[in-house]
Design a protein around this motif. Structure first.
Motif, PDB file in Angstrom:
ATOM      1  N   PHE A 187      40.564  48.617  14.095  1.00  0.00           N
ATOM      2  CA  PHE A 187      41.199  47.076  14.689  1.00  0.00           C
ATOM      3  C   PHE A 187      39.699  47.085  15.867  1.00  0.00           C
ATOM      4  CE2 PHE A 187      45.579  49.154  13.198  1.00  0.00           C
ATOM      5  CZ  PHE A 187      44.920  47.861  12.285  1.00  0.00           C
ATOM      6  N   ASN A 188      39.683  45.777  16.229  1.00  0.00           N
ATOM      7  CA  ASN A 188      39.312  45.121  16.958  1.00  0.00           C
ATOM      8  C   ASN A 188      39.464  44.493  18.541  1.00  0.00           C
ATOM      9  OD1 ASN A 188      36.128  45.207  16.170  1.00  0.00           O
ATOM     10  ND2 ASN A 188      37.456  44.771  14.716  1.00  0.00           N
ATOM     11  N   PHE A 189      38.838  45.120  19.334  1.00  0.00           N
ATOM     12  CA  PHE A 189      39.454  43.937  20.909  1.00  0.00           C
ATOM     13  C   PHE A 189      38.471  43.576  21.105  1.00  0.00           C
ATOM     14  CE2 PHE A 189      41.559  47.169  24.469  1.00  0.00           C
ATOM     15  CZ  PHE A 189      42.517  47.128  23.616  1.00  0.00           C
TER      16      PHE A 189
ATOM     17  N   TRP B 166      42.939  45.487  29.881  1.00  0.00           N
ATOM     18  CA  TRP B 166      43.657  47.042  29.189  1.00  0.00           C
ATOM     19  C   TRP B 166      43.629  47.762  30.266  1.00  0.00           C
ATOM     20  CZ3 TRP B 166      46.388  49.831  27.080  1.00  0.00           C
ATOM     21  CH2 TRP B 166      46.748  51.606  26.382  1.00  0.00           C
ATOM     22  N   ASP B 167      42.047  47.301  30.916  1.00  0.00           N
ATOM     23  CA  ASP B 167      41.660  48.369  32.370  1.00  0.00           C
ATOM     24  C   ASP B 167      43.632  48.149  33.892  1.00  0.00           C
ATOM     25  OD1 ASP B 167      39.867  50.061  31.560  1.00  0.00           O
ATOM     26  OD2 ASP B 167      38.842  48.205  32.530  1.00  0.00           O
ATOM     27  N   THR B 168      43.770  47.493  33.733  1.00  0.00           N
ATOM     28  CA  THR B 168      45.074  46.762  34.143  1.00  0.00           C
ATOM     29  C   THR B 168      46.544  46.851  33.704  1.00  0.00           C
ATOM     30  OG1 THR B 168      45.543  44.480  33.119  1.00  0.00           O
ATOM     31  CG2 THR B 168      43.748  44.522  35.092  1.00  0.00           C
TER      32      THR B 168
ATOM     33  N   LEU C  83      48.035  47.684  22.948  1.00  0.00           N
ATOM     34  CA  LEU C  83      47.429  46.843  23.013  1.00  0.00           C
ATOM     35  C   LEU C  83      47.694  45.397  22.249  1.00  0.00           C
ATOM     36  CD1 LEU C  83      47.494  44.091  25.350  1.00  0.00           C
ATOM     37  CD2 LEU C  83      45.212  45.206  26.003  1.00  0.00           C
ATOM     38  N   PHE C  84      47.273  46.341  21.818  1.00  0.00           N
ATOM     39  CA  PHE C  84      46.470  45.211  19.962  1.00  0.00           C
ATOM     40  C   PHE C  84      47.444  44.836  19.404  1.00  0.00           C
ATOM     41  CE2 PHE C  84      45.645  44.875  15.625  1.00  0.00           C
ATOM     42  CZ  PHE C  84      44.582  43.654  15.769  1.00  0.00           C
ATOM     43  N   TYR C  85      48.740  46.158  19.459  1.00  0.00           N
ATOM     44  CA  TYR C  85      50.141  45.916  18.733  1.00  0.00           C
ATOM     45  C   TYR C  85      51.145  45.205  19.385  1.00  0.00           C
ATOM     46  CZ  TYR C  85      48.918  49.594  15.308  1.00  0.00           C
ATOM     47  OH  TYR C  85      48.598  51.082  14.658  1.00  0.00           O
ATOM     48  N   ILE C  86      50.933  44.702  20.345  1.00  0.00           N
ATOM     49  CA  ILE C  86      51.565  43.820  21.094  1.00  0.00           C
ATOM     50  C   ILE C  86      51.053  42.204  21.533  1.00  0.00           C
ATOM     51  CG2 ILE C  86      52.508  43.385  24.006  1.00  0.00           C
ATOM     52  CD1 ILE C  86      52.385  46.561  24.681  1.00  0.00           C
ATOM     53  N   CYS C  87      49.642  42.182  21.661  1.00  0.00           N
ATOM     54  CA  CYS C  87      49.519  41.045  21.741  1.00  0.00           C
ATOM     55  C   CYS C  87      49.755  40.167  19.891  1.00  0.00           C
ATOM     56  CB  CYS C  87      47.977  41.136  21.352  1.00  0.00           C
ATOM     57  SG  CYS C  87      47.301  41.347  22.372  1.00  0.00           S
ATOM     58  N   LEU C  88      49.666  41.471  19.187  1.00  0.00           N
ATOM     59  CA  LEU C  88      50.257  41.616  17.274  1.00  0.00           C
ATOM     60  C   LEU C  88      51.542  41.251  17.138  1.00  0.00           C
ATOM     61  CD1 LEU C  88      49.782  40.979  14.136  1.00  0.00           C
ATOM     62  CD2 LEU C  88      49.723  43.070  14.272  1.00  0.00           C
ATOM     63  N   LEU C  89      52.585  41.418  17.757  1.00  0.00           N
ATOM     64  CA  LEU C  89      53.516  40.698  17.835  1.00  0.00           C
ATOM     65  C   LEU C  89      54.058  39.571  18.720  1.00  0.00           C
ATOM     66  CD1 LEU C  89      55.415  44.329  18.554  1.00  0.00           C
ATOM     67  CD2 LEU C  89      55.397  42.839  16.764  1.00  0.00           C
ATOM     68  N   VAL C  90      53.322  38.442  19.846  1.00  0.00           N
ATOM     69  CA  VAL C  90      53.590  37.974  20.174  1.00  0.00           C
ATOM     70  C   VAL C  90      52.807  37.012  19.612  1.00  0.00           C
ATOM     71  CG1 VAL C  90      52.803  36.528  21.597  1.00  0.00           C
ATOM     72  CG2 VAL C  90      53.335  38.916  22.785  1.00  0.00           C
ATOM     73  N   GLY C  91      51.657  37.126  18.553  1.00  0.00           N
ATOM     74  CA  GLY C  91      51.308  36.258  17.903  1.00  0.00           C
ATOM     75  C   GLY C  91      51.839  35.986  16.224  1.00  0.00           C
ATOM     76  N   LEU C  92      52.734  36.663  15.674  1.00  0.00           N
ATOM     77  CA  LEU C  92      53.889  37.183  14.255  1.00  0.00           C
ATOM     78  C   LEU C  92      54.630  35.774  15.082  1.00  0.00           C
ATOM     79  CD1 LEU C  92      53.169  40.262  13.010  1.00  0.00           C
ATOM     80  CD2 LEU C  92      52.247  38.461  11.667  1.00  0.00           C
ATOM     81  N   LYS C  93      55.403  36.299  16.165  1.00  0.00           N
ATOM     82  CA  LYS C  93      57.317  36.029  16.580  1.00  0.00           C
ATOM     83  C   LYS C  93      56.796  34.571  17.167  1.00  0.00           C
ATOM     84  CE  LYS C  93      60.336  35.269  19.284  1.00  0.00           C
ATOM     85  NZ  LYS C  93      61.548  35.099  18.491  1.00  0.00           N
TER      86      LYS C  93
ATOM     87  N   ALA D 112      46.510  38.767  16.003  1.00  0.00           N
ATOM     88  CA  ALA D 112      46.364  39.380  17.651  1.00  0.00           C
ATOM     89  C   ALA D 112      45.700  38.781  17.920  1.00  0.00           C
ATOM     90  CB  ALA D 112      46.463  41.103  17.310  1.00  0.00           C
ATOM     91  N   PHE D 113      44.836  37.818  18.188  1.00  0.00           N
ATOM     92  CA  PHE D 113      43.915  37.254  18.837  1.00  0.00           C
ATOM     93  C   PHE D 113      44.483  36.356  19.227  1.00  0.00           C
ATOM     94  CE2 PHE D 113      39.431  38.908  16.929  1.00  0.00           C
ATOM     95  CZ  PHE D 113      40.097  40.542  17.109  1.00  0.00           C
ATOM     96  N   GLY D 114      45.577  35.682  18.491  1.00  0.00           N
ATOM     97  CA  GLY D 114      46.512  34.626  19.074  1.00  0.00           C
ATOM     98  C   GLY D 114      47.779  34.841  19.902  1.00  0.00           C
ATOM     99  N   GLY D 115      48.068  36.060  19.816  1.00  0.00           N
ATOM    100  CA  GLY D 115      49.548  36.393  20.710  1.00  0.00           C
ATOM    101  C   GLY D 115      48.345  37.253  21.785  1.00  0.00           C
ATOM    102  N   TYR D 116      46.910  37.569  22.345  1.00  0.00           N
ATOM    103  CA  TYR D 116      46.308  37.854  23.111  1.00  0.00           C
ATOM    104  C   TYR D 116      46.202  35.915  23.933  1.00  0.00           C
ATOM    105  CZ  TYR D 116      42.668  39.121  26.452  1.00  0.00           C
ATOM    106  OH  TYR D 116      42.393  39.711  27.521  1.00  0.00           O
ATOM    107  N   LYS D 117      45.641  34.367  23.604  1.00  0.00           N
ATOM    108  CA  LYS D 117      45.506  34.246  23.986  1.00  0.00           C
ATOM    109  C   LYS D 117      47.378  33.493  24.784  1.00  0.00           C
ATOM    110  CE  LYS D 117      43.289  29.326  23.491  1.00  0.00           C
ATOM    111  NZ  LYS D 117      43.725  28.641  22.478  1.00  0.00           N
ATOM    112  N   LYS D 118      48.230  33.121  23.799  1.00  0.00           N
ATOM    113  CA  LYS D 118      49.190  33.011  24.262  1.00  0.00           C
ATOM    114  C   LYS D 118      49.171  33.574  25.926  1.00  0.00           C
ATOM    115  CE  LYS D 118      53.033  31.097  24.496  1.00  0.00           C
ATOM    116  NZ  LYS D 118      53.891  29.466  24.757  1.00  0.00           N
ATOM    117  N   ILE D 119      49.779  35.118  25.357  1.00  0.00           N
ATOM    118  CA  ILE D 119      50.031  36.409  26.961  1.00  0.00           C
ATOM    119  C   ILE D 119      48.818  35.674  28.002  1.00  0.00           C
ATOM    120  CG2 ILE D 119      49.312  38.396  27.601  1.00  0.00           C
ATOM    121  CD1 ILE D 119      50.414  39.391  25.173  1.00  0.00           C
TER     122      ILE D 119
END
Length: 169
Positions: A6-8, A25-27, A49-59, A138-145
């Motif tokens: 898995f990548n950041f 992540w540091d924050t 954080l990866f999993y949270i981003c993935l959940l948002v991307g999937l949702k 996950a990257f789509g979710g991260y961008k949304k966040i």
């Protein structure tokens, strides 16, 4: 991007607004500093954080082209926590549900999909194709966040969780 890990995101190749997942992540990560609210953070592993981003991307059914990003492996010891965690099974289950839902009545298509994205010999349990698609969510979710936070790190841990709660409702 190493597809067996898995990548950041380090950075977006053309969009400077996308900040590093490491900086983000540091924050939010758990710290031992008694003068920080992060002492109470439930987030102690970068996979969180990866999993949270993935959940948002999937949702939100959001995907980003993984080749648009410069990435690095999350941690050198990432597989230790992954193998011990049931979270990976839950996340992969949600991912499988998302991609097979369209072919609910077509058993052959579902079998084809599962065979193309799963690899039981991999630490991630995913094939290269499956891992790439998982990262795109996950990257789509991260961008949304980031969009919700005006492309900044969250000012507080509470702000981060408030944002996530609104996004996954």
């Amino acid at each position: 991007m190493n597809l067996q890990r898995f990548n950041f995101i380090d950075k977006h190749k053309s969009n400077e607004k996308i900040i590093s997942m490491y900086d983000f992540w540091d924050t939010i990560k758990k710290t031992n500093s008694s003068n920080s609210q992060n002492l109470y953070s439930p987030l102690s592993n970068q996979l969180d954080l990866f999993y949270i981003c993935l959940l948002v991307g999937l949702k939100h059914e959001l995907k980003e082209n993984t080749s648009d990003f410069e990435c690095t492996d999350i941690t050198s010891r990432w597989t230790i926590n992954l193998k011990d965690s049931k979270a990976s099974d839950i996340i992969i289950g949600l991912y499988l549900n998302k991609i097979t839902k369209k072919n609910f009545d077509e058993k052959n298509k579902i079998n084809e999909q599962l065979n193309s994205i799963l690899d039981h010999n991999s630490d991630t349990k995913l094939s290269d194709e499956g891992n790439k698609e998982l990262h795109s969510y996950a990257f789509g979710g991260y961008k949304k966040i980031l969009e919700e936070l005006d492309y900044n790190t969250p000012s507080t841990l509470v702000k981060f969780f408030d944002t996530i709660c609104r996004l996954i409702k």
